[in-house]
Design an enzyme around this catalytic site. Sequence first.
Site, mmCIF file in Angstrom:
data_model
loop_
_atom_site.group_PDB
_atom_site.id
_atom_site.type_symbol
_atom_site.label_atom_id
_atom_site.label_comp_id
_atom_site.label_asym_id
_atom_site.label_seq_id
_atom_site.Cartn_x
_atom_site.Cartn_y
_atom_site.Cartn_z
ATOM 1 N N CYS A 61 -5.220 -9.423 -5.684
ATOM 2 C CA CYS A 61 -4.861 -7.932 -4.849
ATOM 3 C C CYS A 61 -5.235 -6.738 -5.696
ATOM 4 O O CYS A 61 -5.198 -6.575 -6.603
ATOM 5 C CB CYS A 61 -3.397 -8.018 -4.599
ATOM 6 N N ASN A 62 -6.204 -5.939 -4.916
ATOM 7 C CA ASN A 62 -6.710 -4.818 -5.698
ATOM 8 C C ASN A 62 -5.505 -3.703 -5.749
ATOM 9 O O ASN A 62 -5.547 -3.070 -7.142
ATOM 10 C CB ASN A 62 -7.642 -4.105 -4.581
ATOM 11 N N THR A 63 -4.614 -3.482 -5.090
ATOM 12 C CA THR A 63 -3.379 -2.431 -5.132
ATOM 13 C C THR A 63 -2.720 -3.244 -6.287
ATOM 14 O O THR A 63 -2.486 -2.351 -7.326
ATOM 15 C CB THR A 63 -2.678 -2.655 -3.970
ATOM 16 N N GLY A 123 0.797 -1.294 0.087
ATOM 17 C CA GLY A 123 0.073 0.094 0.013
ATOM 18 C C GLY A 123 0.930 1.088 -0.136
ATOM 19 O O GLY A 123 0.691 2.214 -0.731
ATOM 20 N N CYS A 151 -10.489 -4.865 -0.368
ATOM 21 C CA CYS A 151 -9.129 -5.293 -0.220
ATOM 22 C C CYS A 151 -9.273 -6.808 -0.150
ATOM 23 O O CYS A 151 -10.152 -7.297 0.597
ATOM 24 C CB CYS A 151 -8.379 -4.800 1.010
ATOM 25 N N THR A 152 -8.394 -7.360 -0.821
ATOM 26 C CA THR A 152 -8.773 -9.023 -0.791
ATOM 27 C C THR A 152 -8.399 -9.488 0.472
ATOM 28 O O THR A 152 -8.867 -10.933 0.680
ATOM 29 C CB THR A 152 -7.925 -9.590 -2.087
ATOM 30 N N HIS A 153 -7.765 -9.089 1.391
ATOM 31 C CA HIS A 153 -7.358 -9.665 2.789
ATOM 32 C C HIS A 153 -8.658 -9.709 3.628
ATOM 33 O O HIS A 153 -9.085 -10.601 4.473
ATOM 34 C CB HIS A 153 -6.277 -8.637 3.434
#
Length: 269
Positions: free
Chosen positions: A58-60, A28, A165-167
């Site tokens: 992962c979005n980022t 991030g 966020c994928t987490h």
Amino acid sequence: MGYAAALHEAAPGIRLVLSLDPDHMPWGPRSPQEVRERVLAGARAALELRPDAVVIACNTASVHGLDAVRDELEPDVPVVGTVPAIRPAAAAGGPVAVWATAATTASDYLQGLLEAFATGTLTHRVAALGLAEAVESGDLDRVDACIAAAAAATPGGIRALVLGCTHYGLVESRIAAAVGPGVTIFDSPHAVARQTLRRLGLDPSAAPVASGSAPDSTDSTDSTDSPVEAVLLSGRPGRLPAALAAYPAGARLLGAQASRTRRAPTLRP
């Protein structure tokens, strides 16, 4: 891990190559160029194992690295990115909140998604500060503290919450408890799984259609049918972090790495 679990649920015969980057996390705070370089490095390391598709879970990473990975790998290897489930959340009716990392919350990318898919719907962007790192650490007390802070920063009266966020999907049940029963949570692992199957020329019709993350209600840790073919840690062969055992989706993927000949498509989430 929720996206890997969703892929395994959608097509149990698929073997997974899990490429993580612990040496350079979190992504991030990094510049777009740094993230792009890390995503490319992870994809190139996975190519040594001849994957049939690459999933950037992962979005980022998808924001900054998806185009670069596609330019390098396609058309030989299909590349699937991750997009927050804003469209279905807005279609279900607002107000809608989007929880994401600080970088994603402030990004032009997220603003573009809201303008494209949530026009006319009241939306709120909420930075869930520290939540991704807390999930990664497996510290559930810290996870709950971050969730409580994000819930307190979320305006009242929302009807939908998008996990940006994928987490976050790994702790969806904890998030649901914090925001209350009147809020529907939207995540995208099953949609990504179906898109991956389509890109592989497989039938996605049997894949789950739920908007949430992979089920987190089982405590199964049986590794005899592990879908994990190999694990790469910043390009090195390794093992999944033990902290993932804190989450059912992670526990299902933990276990001895299989060193078998590919008998089904191999994916890199």
